[in-house]
Each structure stands twice: as structure tokens, then as C-alpha cells.
Design a protein around this motif. Structure first.
Motif, PDB file in Angstrom:
ATOM      1  N   LEU A 177       0.834  -1.201   0.000  1.00 14.72           N
ATOM      2  CA  LEU A 177       0.000   0.000   0.000  1.00 14.72           C
ATOM      3  C   LEU A 177       0.874   1.258   0.000  1.00 14.72           C
ATOM      4  O   LEU A 177       0.697   2.163  -0.826  1.00 14.72           O
ATOM      5  CB  LEU A 177      -0.911  -0.013   1.233  1.00 14.72           C
ATOM      6  CG  LEU A 177      -1.869   1.160   1.368  1.00 14.72           C
ATOM      7  CD1 LEU A 177      -2.832   1.202   0.185  1.00 14.72           C
ATOM      8  CD2 LEU A 177      -2.642   1.066   2.665  1.00 14.72           C
ATOM      9  N   LEU A 178       1.864   1.288   0.882  1.00 10.29           N
ATOM     10  CA  LEU A 178       2.748   2.461   0.938  1.00 10.29           C
ATOM     11  C   LEU A 178       3.517   2.602  -0.362  1.00 10.29           C
ATOM     12  O   LEU A 178       3.633   3.697  -0.919  1.00 10.29           O
ATOM     13  CB  LEU A 178       3.735   2.333   2.095  1.00 10.29           C
ATOM     14  CG  LEU A 178       3.232   2.673   3.495  1.00 10.29           C
ATOM     15  CD1 LEU A 178       4.368   2.503   4.490  1.00 10.29           C
ATOM     16  CD2 LEU A 178       2.707   4.098   3.541  1.00 10.29           C
ATOM     17  N   HIS A 179       4.020   1.482  -0.848  1.00  9.53           N
ATOM     18  CA  HIS A 179       4.890   1.569  -2.020  1.00  9.53           C
ATOM     19  C   HIS A 179       4.104   1.957  -3.276  1.00  9.53           C
ATOM     20  O   HIS A 179       4.662   2.534  -4.196  1.00  9.53           O
ATOM     21  CB  HIS A 179       5.631   0.250  -2.227  1.00  9.53           C
ATOM     22  CG  HIS A 179       6.836   0.414  -3.106  1.00  9.53           C
ATOM     23  ND1 HIS A 179       7.816   1.349  -2.837  1.00  9.53           N
ATOM     24  CD2 HIS A 179       7.222  -0.216  -4.249  1.00  9.53           C
ATOM     25  CE1 HIS A 179       8.735   1.294  -3.781  1.00  9.53           C
ATOM     26  NE2 HIS A 179       8.402   0.352  -4.653  1.00  9.53           N
ATOM     27  N   SER A 180       2.782   1.676  -3.270  1.00  9.46           N
ATOM     28  CA  SER A 180       1.991   2.081  -4.439  1.00  9.46           C
ATOM     29  C   SER A 180       1.927   3.602  -4.553  1.00  9.46           C
ATOM     30  O   SER A 180       1.655   4.141  -5.619  1.00  9.46           O
ATOM     31  CB  SER A 180       0.578   1.501  -4.333  1.00  9.46           C
ATOM     32  OG  SER A 180      -0.120   2.140  -3.281  1.00  9.46           O
ATOM     33  N   LYS A 181       2.164   4.329  -3.439  1.00  8.39           N
ATOM     34  CA  LYS A 181       2.135   5.805  -3.493  1.00  8.39           C
ATOM     35  C   LYS A 181       3.508   6.381  -3.828  1.00  8.39           C
ATOM     36  O   LYS A 181       3.624   7.562  -4.162  1.00  8.39           O
ATOM     37  CB  LYS A 181       1.702   6.378  -2.135  1.00  8.39           C
ATOM     38  CG  LYS A 181       0.535   5.693  -1.476  1.00  8.39           C
ATOM     39  CD  LYS A 181      -0.774   6.068  -2.127  1.00  8.39           C
ATOM     40  CE  LYS A 181      -1.926   5.349  -1.455  1.00  8.39           C
ATOM     41  NZ  LYS A 181      -3.166   5.418  -2.214  1.00  8.39           N
ATOM     42  N   PHE A 182       4.556   5.558  -3.646  1.00  9.12           N
ATOM     43  CA  PHE A 182       5.925   6.043  -3.687  1.00  9.12           C
ATOM     44  C   PHE A 182       6.230   6.891  -4.917  1.00  9.12           C
ATOM     45  O   PHE A 182       6.760   7.992  -4.826  1.00  9.12           O
ATOM     46  CB  PHE A 182       6.878   4.839  -3.625  1.00  9.12           C
ATOM     47  CG  PHE A 182       8.323   5.194  -3.478  1.00  9.12           C
ATOM     48  CD1 PHE A 182       8.897   5.332  -2.212  1.00  9.12           C
ATOM     49  CD2 PHE A 182       9.133   5.398  -4.591  1.00  9.12           C
ATOM     50  CE1 PHE A 182      10.230   5.657  -2.073  1.00  9.12           C
ATOM     51  CE2 PHE A 182      10.470   5.735  -4.452  1.00  9.12           C
ATOM     52  CZ  PHE A 182      11.013   5.850  -3.187  1.00  9.12           C
ATOM     53  N   HIS A 183       5.823   6.397  -6.082  1.00  7.62           N
ATOM     54  CA  HIS A 183       6.254   7.044  -7.327  1.00  7.62           C
ATOM     55  C   HIS A 183       5.548   8.362  -7.586  1.00  7.62           C
ATOM     56  O   HIS A 183       5.982   9.148  -8.407  1.00  7.62           O
ATOM     57  CB  HIS A 183       6.063   6.075  -8.494  1.00  7.62           C
ATOM     58  CG  HIS A 183       6.788   4.797  -8.250  1.00  7.62           C
ATOM     59  ND1 HIS A 183       8.141   4.664  -8.455  1.00  7.62           N
ATOM     60  CD2 HIS A 183       6.358   3.612  -7.733  1.00  7.62           C
ATOM     61  CE1 HIS A 183       8.522   3.452  -8.096  1.00  7.62           C
ATOM     62  NE2 HIS A 183       7.453   2.793  -7.652  1.00  7.62           N
ATOM     63  N   LEU A 184       4.453   8.575  -6.852  1.00  6.34           N
ATOM     64  CA  LEU A 184       3.706   9.820  -7.075  1.00  6.34           C
ATOM     65  C   LEU A 184       4.210  10.942  -6.168  1.00  6.34           C
ATOM     66  O   LEU A 184       3.733  12.069  -6.240  1.00  6.34           O
ATOM     67  CB  LEU A 184       2.219   9.582  -6.793  1.00  6.34           C
ATOM     68  CG  LEU A 184       1.590   8.453  -7.599  1.00  6.34           C
ATOM     69  CD1 LEU A 184       0.237   8.088  -7.036  1.00  6.34           C
ATOM     70  CD2 LEU A 184       1.483   8.861  -9.062  1.00  6.34           C
ATOM     71  N   CYS A 185       5.146  10.605  -5.300  1.00  5.91           N
ATOM     72  CA  CYS A 185       5.501  11.575  -4.257  1.00  5.91           C
ATOM     73  C   CYS A 185       6.768  12.352  -4.565  1.00  5.91           C
ATOM     74  O   CYS A 185       7.589  11.943  -5.378  1.00  5.91           O
ATOM     75  CB  CYS A 185       5.684  10.856  -2.922  1.00  5.91           C
ATOM     76  SG  CYS A 185       4.155  10.195  -2.314  1.00  5.91           S
ATOM     77  N   SER A 186       6.927  13.456  -3.852  1.00  2.00           N
ATOM     78  CA  SER A 186       8.111  14.294  -4.003  1.00  2.00           C
ATOM     79  C   SER A 186       9.280  13.659  -3.262  1.00  2.00           C
ATOM     80  O   SER A 186       9.108  12.708  -2.496  1.00  2.00           O
ATOM     81  CB  SER A 186       7.826  15.676  -3.413  1.00  2.00           C
ATOM     82  OG  SER A 186       7.581  15.519  -2.039  1.00  2.00           O
ATOM     83  N   VAL A 187      10.468  14.227  -3.477  1.00  5.31           N
ATOM     84  CA  VAL A 187      11.682  13.645  -2.899  1.00  5.31           C
ATOM     85  C   VAL A 187      11.626  13.536  -1.364  1.00  5.31           C
ATOM     86  O   VAL A 187      11.903  12.465  -0.826  1.00  5.31           O
ATOM     87  CB  VAL A 187      12.921  14.447  -3.370  1.00  5.31           C
ATOM     88  CG1 VAL A 187      14.151  14.048  -2.578  1.00  5.31           C
ATOM     89  CG2 VAL A 187      13.134  14.222  -4.856  1.00  5.31           C
ATOM     90  N   PRO A 188      11.240  14.590  -0.634  1.00  6.55           N
ATOM     91  CA  PRO A 188      11.250  14.443   0.834  1.00  6.55           C
ATOM     92  C   PRO A 188      10.321  13.323   1.318  1.00  6.55           C
ATOM     93  O   PRO A 188      10.669  12.595   2.249  1.00  6.55           O
ATOM     94  CB  PRO A 188      10.744  15.800   1.330  1.00  6.55           C
ATOM     95  CG  PRO A 188      10.939  16.739   0.211  1.00  6.55           C
ATOM     96  CD  PRO A 188      10.885  15.946  -1.045  1.00  6.55           C
TER      97      PRO A 188
END
Lengths: 911, 158
Positions: free
Chosen positions: A516-527
Motif C-alpha cells: 500500500l505504501l509503495h503504491s504511493k511512492f512514485h507519485l511523491c516528491s523527494v522528501p
């Protein structure tokens, strides 16, 4: 000046910006040639050209010549030439111009001309320019003109306001002198215009040196009283749309706000009468339908209410003011609704009227929903925030949250901050707090600043009981197909710490959490990605079964070779760590975060910064909020429990060092520095008795120092903020304040005009009679000053109200029937026997006011529990007023005789 | 005290500006821009008060002109509205049914009347009679001074 009129219409006829610039340049060339020409210009032409230059400047173009000609006009003896010269100087000469000495010369001549018209022009110019050079040149002359016996009224008016201006721009150059006393007497002047101007001046001066202008209070009250009681025709042209001298009234009321309520009973009575008259007039039918009439009348009314709030001492007036504002909340004029909301914000912070303000909650919520004007809605948000307390927090937070979804973008961030503060401050169970913050992120994620989500994490980490719930809730929230990045941050952090608490459920197994967390990873900013990587490594420690999956992710090129150096470093290090470290080492390195030190929420600081210092009455308002943020936890304080009260102390350091560590170093200071004054030789100032039913206010004041208090109590604990204000312009040296034997190392110096704040943490160990003493010692000038005041910490502060039915009450009343448990006192009423005031006092005393318990409706019945460290003492009270005899009978029944006696003594002093 | 008073048209054209505190020119332009966009963007029948930075903004529209002032936080908004109104009354009395053009063409008079009424951002005199008398008196001085030079050669220029 036809040339000017022609030029202006030329400009107006220009079809384009270019044409206008062309026309202006032509004119500038013409004027320049005239000024440079051989033929000397006559005054009239000079005036005309200077006026044209002024016009060009006011259109927004730069002017780099003509100043000299303008200065020449000043020495003309023709009025209009002089006037235009002064106008040009006022508008165009900035304060550091080279010409200032020439200008000063011309002004000097006009001031000594004894021609009132010229003198006025000169004074206006000083006031308009107000530069330091001018202050230096005329700081002595202007006061002289102001108080001279033969000065014309209009010149006096100009001189007063001119002096006011010089005082604001260069206060050091305008020393008080023998003129000060005479200025105060201008309040008695026959000419109301002179009084009006003088009142403005005195108000400003009194704010800076209240002692010097103390005598103005009685004069101002007398003057106000004459205006308020005059018929509307008495003041001739100073009556404005049937309102007697509204400007002067407002200014007098403002002047009185520089001082505490008058000590002299007669003056105080007269002022109360004035305020009552003003409140009464609000209920009279309007004398005119014109809006000017109602504006002027209400302007005076609002200023009177400000004064009542400032004094904060007359419960009857406060409650009346609140009712009046309540009427305005429903008024059809938007302006009045706006002002009523604004004014009520300050009323909400008075102990006497807080409850009365709360009764308007539905109207205010309605305003938030239905007002068409955003600036009115903004005031409604402010008021909801100010009136919020434990009893209505859930409702207010819910309303603000639902408003947030449709709120104007301009005020969203502020609402988010306010909701976050209220949710934390009044959280009874922290699941509600977590839900509220997640909703904030859901409704207005873009406006949730870092401070807000840092704070929710701090709180979850510090409170075991909410961690499982938080993990479950963020897990569910993250299921949404699109969620805000702030939610990913909070979710990543919380699951990384506490994901194990929900891992037992197969629907939230470790692998599902990770996916679940990793599915958001690519949409997020560097920090955020960096934060997620940390969460992953924490997962490796929490859940060895997903180690392989996570290592694979870390090992991928997109991580190990990431272009961002921070992400790359984390991936490399975390991967190595997971490969080489033993389980024990991993468990140590990746241990759960230790609790954060308790400290003031940084959200508050942010809100203050956002609102800016000038926001309404931020001191009063914000401090009221501030004192109980984090109130849920009292910092561990060094408590020598040798006395009734254990008093620990911490220095208020705004959102920086945690108080705990300060506290420990304190003990050393206490015993190392031997600056404990001998109390017996000091005059001991008792605290004003109103503090028994009130928690905030001015505790002590002399010519040098003002001590203000804000305090709050919960069960057997309390926290008191003590503010030491230096009223002088000189620094206090070696400043130290101590309570009993315990020294508080305050900042050793307090600058002139500055304020120092200290926090006292209080614990009630057992019931007590004597209040602790606060000793203050400092060096002012050369002399050592000693002050000792009793702190208003009384037994009733540890009262918690208890609601009960009539049946319960009488059952308990009978149980407490032993003779030593009851204390009764019959005493004469010292104040007017007003039901509402009495109610407010009993509630302020801390007891719950029980309605419908006593068969006689005019009696008051209350109940509550006194909390001490060791025991809790149930208390019942009954107050029977006898209005004919102006007497009260007060009965207290508690399970402990000393408590009954003490509470009876304290409460009987209040009526 | 009042910090500034601005008069601008519906199109955002500045007609009069009075600054009671020293403000650098750049900052002035920014404030004027902020005020015009803020005030002109308000819906009709909104309230006349706004918060802007540390200041209270009070504005009112008279015919085609907006009168807008910035006040200290402790000032009385309702009374500020009446300050604006009294100024309009004074202009009206002087020009007789004042309109925007009067203020454009006689800006120096508008400034002068304002100086008699407000000084250093505070009300100096509130009586309309007293104010009108002193404004008239200065006009009398002006009348007395006027000589034939008003028929100057500039009539046809250019």
C-alpha cells in the motif's frame, strides 16, 4: 490657474499611455526651460508650474526638479503661493532631502509670524513631513505654541496633532516638560475642536508614560459625562446627525483604555453611569433614519464596549455588552454583524462573559454558513475559535471542518491551523484528535503545513493508547485511490513505527501494508520518498518476513542509482544495514522513536506569525489559547514537596527547549544562588479578591513594574503564566523572582518597556489556607527593589464542577450532616445583588451551578470536587440571598471541616 | 491613527492619495495596487471593512469614486466611515455637488480641505461650520490676491 486646467484636460484627452507620456515630457521640458530661463519668474508663474509638477508626480511620474522653486514659494507673502509651496513640499519632499534646512527656515519664519493662517500652514507641513530634522528644529517650539495663552484655537489644534506626529516619529526628541500638565488641562477647553485634537495627543503620550498623564482620567470622565448627558442640540455643530460629539466621545473612551478602572469611587461611579447611559441609548429608537446617525451612535457604543472589556471588572456591564453584541449578530446591516463578531472575540476571553458569549454559538455557526461576505465569515471563524472550550469543542471543530470544504482559498490555511490547535487542546480521547487531523488532510491537504502533521506524529508517539488506532486509521485512509501527499507522510511514519499493532489482521498484513505504501511512492516528491525509505527499513525490523521484498525494492536501479543524492544514500545505507546487521543490532538501531519532549505547539507560533502582530487583541486572545496548549501534560518539575503546594517552575522559551531539561538545571540554581530575600521585612501585597473567581488579570502594579497573570487549573494541577512588564524606559538589572524558598532564575535583565514571562507549574498536595508568596527583586537605576505579592492560588482553584440531580444532591447533603462538616456564614452584600453576576461568580469559583435543585428559585446551589494529590473532597454549597435585607446566607458542606471553612471564607468575600 | 487615504475611480484610477506615515514610493505603488484590486473586487452590499496585513481597511463608494483608508488595529471602523462621509460633505459644500472632475481639476483644493480636516492621521476639527469658515477664509485671501495675471499667455499653449 488656467494653464493648469488646460494641461489637465490635455492629459485627460490623451488616447494612449504613449500620448500621455509625450504630452508630459513636452510640459516638463517647457517648465524646465522656464525655471532655467534668464527672465526671473513671478510668484504666480512659479506657483503654476510647481502645481503642474505636482500633478505630474501624482499621476505616477518621477519628478527630479522644481524643489528649489517650491521652497522659494514658501517665503512668498501671498497666501496661495505659500500654500502651493507647502503642498508640494508635503507631498514630494522625503524626509532626508538636502533642502530641509531651507524649508525649516521658512517654517520658522511662519511660526513666528503670529499670522494664524501662516502658522497653520507651517504646522501642517511639519506634521506632514515629520522628519527627524524637523523634530530637532521644532520639538521645543511646538509645545510652546500649544500651551501659550494667546494662541488661536485653530493653531492649538494643529499644534497638538503636529506634536503628536513628532512624538511618534522621534519620541526621544520630544521630552516631557512643564507643558505636560498644561496639555492635560486642554481637556477642559471650551472649544470642542481643541479638546478633540488634544485628546488624541494625550492618548498617545499616556500610552508611553501613563504616570505623567494620570490626571487626565478624571478630566476625561467628567468631559465624557457632560457629552453623554447633553441634549443633542447642546453641542451645536459638534452634534453629528443627532449624536453628541461622536469623535470626541470615542477619543475619550480610547484615552480611558490606557488606564485601569479609576480607583476613586466617585469617578468610577460616574464612568459606570456614562457607560450605562451609552448602553441604554442603544435601545432607544433612532432619532434619524440616516445611516450616518446609526454609524456615529454605534461607533460610540462599540468604543464603550471596548472600554468595558478592557476594564474587565464590572460583570453587569460585561454581560450587558455581550447581550448588545448578540443583538447586532442578527442585525440586517452587514457592518454591524461584522463588528459584533469582532468585538465578541475579545469578550470571549473575559472570565465573566465567556459563558454569555457561548450562548450565541448557533448564530455564529449560522453566520459561517450563510454570510455572503468572506470577511464576515472570517470573523465568524475567529469568534468560534475564541469561544471554544471543552464543552463545545467537538461541535465547533466539526463545523469548522465542514466549512473548510467550501471555504475561500484565502483563509483555508488559517482555518486548518485553528482546527489543529483546538483539536489538540480539547482532545479528551486522542482518537478524535487523530480523526480530526486526518480529516484536515483529506479536506484541505494543500493547506496543511508541516507543523500540523509533525504535531500529530509527536502526539501519537507520546501516547500509547492511540497508536493502534492511528495505525488502523491511516491504513484505511491510504486505501483511497487518490490521497494527499501529507497523508502519505503521516501514514508512512505511523505505519513504520506502529504497523506491527495492526499486522495481526490478515487484511493489513505486513506485505499488504508495504504494498500500500509503495503504491504511493512514485507519485511523491523527494522528501516524502525519503521518509518512505525510512519507513521501509523500519518494516524490515518489525516484519522479518517482508525483508526480501523490501531489499529487492532498495536494490533496484531507481533507488540505488537515483539522481537525488539523499534518496540514493538512504537506499544504499539501508540496504547495507539490512544485509550485514544482526537482528539484535537492527532492533536497537531501528527501535521505536522515544517520546518527544513536551513543548508548546509550533502551530500556535505559526498562527501568530500568520495573523501578524496587529490582529485585534492578540495578546489577550492568543495568550488565552496558549496557556493550555499541551495542557494535558504538566512537565515534570522539580517539586520539593515540603509544602502544601509543590511549585516547580520553568522558563518560558517559546517552542524551543523542552521544559524538563530546564527544570533539572533549575535545582542547581535554586540552591547555589543566595538571593532569597527575607520576606518578613517586605510589605506583603495581598492579591485582589476578584482573583478568587478569575484566573487572569493584573496582579500587581506600581510605578515601575506590572505583574500580569494567566493561569489554568485542572484537577490538582495548575499552570500559571506570570508576566513581568517593565513600565519604565530603563533596563532592570539582576531581576529575580522567587516563590517561597524556591528561586526562579529569570532572565537577569528586563529591558525598558519589555515583558518577561515565566511559567509556574502548581500541584495541590493537600488542602491549604495560605497562598504562596512571590518575591521579586531587581535593580532599577542604582537601587534595589523588593516586592512581595501573594499569588492568587486558592483552594477553590482545584475545584472540578459536578453536575447532579436534585435527588442526588439532597441525598449527599444529608450524608454530610455532621456538625463539623457544615460551615455557615451570614453576611451583608457588598455589591449589588444581581442574579447573573452571582451565577457567574459561583461558576468562576469552580462549582457547577445546579438549576432546579433548590425549591426556592432565588437560591443558588452548587456542587463540585476539590482535587488534591492525595484525596478528593466532595463539596456542596448553597447561597440564599435576601434582597430586602441585602444579606446573604452561605452554607458549605464538605467531607472535610478545614475545606468547608476555607471555601466558605473565600466565597463569602465575593458578594 | 489613519495611515493613508486613497480616492480612486471604478476603473482603478487614483484621484487623490494622502500618506500620514512615511512610506517609500515603491511601497506606495504596491499598497495602491493592493487596495484597488481588493476593494474593486468586492461584491455589492458587502461590509465596508477588511483586514489587510496589520491594518483595518475601511472603504465606501460615493458615485463613481471609492474612498478608502487604512487604520491602526485599535481604531473605530464605524467612525472612520463617518470621517470619509464628513470629507465628502466638505468637498460637496465647497464645490457644490462635487463630482470626480472637480477633484481632478482642483486637486490642490481637495488636498487643502483634507489638511484642514485631518492632520497626522487624526481628526483635527469635526465641525462643518468651523471647517467651512476656515476654507472660505483662505479662499477670500486668494480672491484678494488674484490680479490680472490669470489672463496669461498660456491660453493657447499648445
Amino acid at each position: 490657474m488656467r494653464g493648469l486646467a488646460v494641461f489637465i484636460s490635455d492629459i485627460r484627452n490623451c488616447k494612449s499611455k504613449e500620448a500621455e507620456i509625450k504630452r508630459i515630457n513636452k510640459e516638463l521640458a517647457n517648465i524646465r526651460s522656464k525655471f532655467k530661463g534668464d527672465k526671473a519668474l513671478d510668484g504666480y508663474s512659479k506657483k503654476k508650474y510647481v502645481c503642474k509638477l505636482l500633478f505630474i508626480f501624482l499621476l505616477g511620474h518621477d519628478i527630479d526638479f522644481g524643489h528649489m522653486e517650491a521652497v522659494n514659494l514658501l517665503s512668498s507673502n501671498k497666501y496661495t503661493e505659500k500654500q502651493i509651496g507647502y503642498l508640494f513640499i508635503s507631498v514630494l519632499v522625503n524626509s532626508n532631502s538636502d533642502l530641509i534646512s531651507l524649508i525649516n527656515n521658512a517654517i520658522k519664519n511662519d511660526l513666528s509670524s503670529r499670522n494664524p493662517t501662516f502658522m497653520n500652514l507651517a504646522l501642517h507641513c511639519i506634521a506632514n513631513v515629520g522628519s527627524r530634522e524637523m523634530a530637532e528644529a521644532f520639538a521645543a517650539e511646538v509645545p510652546r505654541i500649544l500651551v501659550a495663552g494667546d494662541t488661536m484655537d485653530s493653531v492649538k489644534q494643529s499644534a497638538a496633532l503636529c506634536l503628536l506626529r513628532l512624538n511618534t516619529t522621534s519620541p526621544d526628541l520630544v521630552p516631557m516638560g512643564e507643558w505636560t500638565a498644561r496639555v492635560v488641562h486642554l481637556l477642559n477647553d471650551q472649544h470642542l475642536g481643541v479638546v478633540t485634537a488634544a485628546t488624541s495627543l494625550i492618548t498617545t503620550l499616556a500610552q508611553k508614560s501613563p504616570e505623567d498623564f494620570k490626571t487626565s482620567v478624571s478630566l476625561a470622565v467628567a468631559r465624557l459625562s457632560r457629552i453623554v448627558s447633553s441634549a443633542s442640540t447642546d453641542l451645536q455643530d459638534y452634534t453629528y446627525y443627532f449624536v453628541a460629539a461622536p469623535w470626541l466621545s470615542v477619543k475619550l473612551l480610547r484615552l480611558l483604555q490606557c488606564y485601569p478602572p479609576p480607583e476613586d469611587g466617585a469617578i468610577r461611579g460616574r464612568l459606570t453611569e456614562c457607560l450605562e447611559t451609552i448602553l441604554n441609548k442603544a435601545q432607544e429608537p433612532p432619532k434619524s433614519k440616516k445611516v450616518q446617525h446609526s454609524n456615529a451612535k454605534n461607533a460610540v457604543l462599540f468604543e464603550a464596549i471596548s472600554l468595558i472589556i478592557h476594564h474587565d471588572s464590572e460583570p453587569t456591564l460585561l454581560v450587558r455588552a455581550c447581550n448588545q453584541l448578540g443583538q447586532f449578530l442578527q442585525h440586517r446591516e452587514t457592518n454591524l454583524r461584522y463588528l459584533a463578531l469582532e468585538s465578541m472575540c475579545t469578550l470571549a476571553s473575559s472570565e465573566f462573559s465567556h459563558e454569555a458569549v457561548k450562548t450565541h454559538i448557533e448564530t455564529v455557526i449560522n453566520a459561517l454558513k450563510s454570510e455572503r461576505d468572506v470577511s464576515v465569515r472570517q470573523r465568524a471563524v475567529d469568534l468560534l475559535y475564541a469561544m471554544c472550550d471543552r464543552s463545545n469543542a467537538k461541535q465547533i471543530v466539526a463545523e469548522m471542518l465542514s466549512y473548510l470544504e467550501t471555504a475561500d482559498y484565502s483563509i483555508r490555511e488559517e482555518i486548518v491551523l485553528k482546527v489543529a490547535i483546538l483539536a489538540e487542546k480539547y482532545a479528551v480521547d486522542y482518537t478524535w484528535y487523530v480523526d480530526t487531523i486526518l480529516n484536515l488532510i483529506r479536506f484541505a491537504g494543500d493547506y496543511v503545513s508541516d507543523e500540523v502533521w509533525y504535531r500529530v506524529i509527536q502526539i501519537v508517539i507520546n501516547r500509547d493508547e492511540v497508536q493502534g488506532y492511528a495505525a488502523k486509521t491511516v491504513f484505511e485512509a491510504l486505501q483511497a485511490p487518490a490521497c494527499h501527499e501529507n497523508l502519505v507522510k503521516v501514514g508512512g511514519y505511523i505505519l513504520g513505527e506502529f504497523g506491527n499493532l495492526i499486522a495481526g489482521d490478515s487484511r493489513s498484513s505486513p506485505l499488504i501494508q508495504f504494498d500500500l505504501l509503495h503504491s504511493k511512492f512514485h507519485l511523491c516528491s523527494v522528501p516524502t520518498r525519503a521518509l518512505l525509505l525510512s519507513a521501509y527499513i523500519k518494516f524490515i525490523n518489525l516484519f522479518p518476513e517482508v525483508k526480501g521484498t523490501i531489499q529487492e525494492v532498495l536494490r533496484s536501479d531507481s533507488q540505488l542509482r537515483n539522481a537525488d543524492v539523499e534518496l540514493q544514500q538512504r537506499a544504499v545505507e539501508y540496504l547495507r544495514l539490512s544485509c550485514i546487521a544482526s537482528t539484535d543490532i537492527l532492533a536497537t538501531v531501528l527501535e521505536e522513536m522515544p517520546p518527544f519532549p513536551e513543548r508548546e505547539s509550533s502551530i500556535l507560533a505559526k498562527l501568530k506569525k500568520k495573523k501578524g502582530p496587529g490582529n485585534l487583541h492578540p495578546d489577550l486572545d492568543e495568550n488565552r489559547k496558549e496557556r493550555s496548549v499541551n495542557g494535558g501534560t504538566v512537565a515534570a518539575s522539580p517539586t520539593p514537596s515540603t509544602d502544601l503546594l509543590g511549585l516547580g517552575s520553568t522558563i518560558a522559551t517559546q517552542n524551543s527547549a523542552p521544559p524538563v531539561s530546564k527544570g533539572t538545571s533549575l535545582l542547581v540554581d535554586v540552591f547555589s544562588e543566595n538571593i532569597i530575600p527575607d520576606m518578613r521585612c517586605l510589605p506583603l501585597a495581598p492579591f485582589p479578591s476578584r482573583f478568587v473567581c478569575k484566573n487572569n488579570g493584573v496582579l500587581y502594579e506600581n510605578q515601575l513594574l506590572q505583574i500580569g497573570l494567566k493561569s489554568e487549573f485542572r484537577q490538582n494541577l495548575g499552570r500559571m503564566y506570570v508576566f513581568f512588564g517593565n513600565k519604565t524606559s530603563t533596563q532592570f538589572m539582576n531581576f529575580a523572582a522567587s516563590v517561597f524558598i524556591l528561586c526562579i532564575p529569570a532572565d537577569p535583565t528586563v529591558d525598558g518597556g519589555a515583558q518577561l514571562q515565566q511559567i509556574l507549574n502548581i500541584e495541590c498536595v493537600s488542602d491549604f489556607v495560605d497562598a504562596p508568596v512571590l518575591n521579586i527583586q531587581f535593580r532599577y537605576g542604582g537601587t534595589l527593589q523588593n516586592i512581595a505579592v501573594k499569588l492568587p492560588i486558592t483552594l477553590n482553584k482545584f475545584f472540578q464542577p459536578t453536575e447532579m440531580t436534585s435527588q442526588d444532591f439532597f441525598q449527599r447533603w444529608k450524608q454530610l450532616g455532621a456538625p463539623q462538616q457544615e460551615v455557615q456564614k451570614i453576611f451583608k452584600a457588598k455589591n449589588s445583588m444581581d442574579t447573573e453576576v452571582t451565577k457567574a461568580k459561583i461558576m468562576g469559583f469552580g462549582a457547577a451551578l445546579l438549576d432546579g435543585v433548590d425549591p426556592n428559585p432565588s437560591n443558588f446551589v452548587g456542587a463540585g470536587v476539590i482535587h488534591t494529590k492525595t484525596t478528593q473532597v466532595g463539596c456542596l454549597l448553597r447561597l440564599e440571598p435576601n434582597t430586602q435585607a441585602q444579606m446573604y446566607r452561605l452554607t458549605l458542606r464538605t467531607s472535610r471541616d478545614t475545606v468547608s471553612q476555607r471555601l466558605c471564607d473565600l466565597l463569602s468575600e465575593q458578594f | 491613527m489613519m495611515h493613508f487615504l486613497l480616492l480612486f475611480s471604478r476603473q482603478g484610477k487614483l484621484r487623490l492619495q494622502k500618506w500620514f506615515t512615511p512610506v517609500p514610493e515603491r511601497e506606495k505603488k504596491k499598497i495602491v495596487r493592493d487596495m484597488t484590486t481588493m476593494v474593486l473586487g468586492r461584491k455589492p452590499r458587502s461590509c465596508n471593512f477588511l483586514h489587510w496585513k496589520d491594518l483595518k481597511i475601511v472603504y465606501k463608494k460615493y458615485a463613481s469614486l471609492y474612498f478608502c483608508c487604512g487604520l491602526d488595529a485599535e481604531e473605530n471602523e464605524l467612525l472612520a466611515l463617518e470621517v470619509l462621509h464628513r470629507y465628502v460633505e466638505l468637498l460637496d459644500k465647497y464645490f457644490g455637488n462635487v463630482c470626480e472632475l472637480d477633484i481632478i481639476f482642483n486637486f490642490e483644493k481637495a488636498y487643502f480641505i483634507l489638511d484642514e480636516f485631518l492632520l497626522g492621521g487624526e481628526v483635527q476639527e469635526t465641525s462643518k461650520q468651523v471647517l467651512s469658515r476656515s476654507i472660505e477664509a483662505s479662499d477670500m485671501l486668494q480672491e484678494a490676491e488674484i490680479d490680472n495675471s490669470d489672463y496669461d499667455l498660456e491660453l493657447g499653449w499648445p
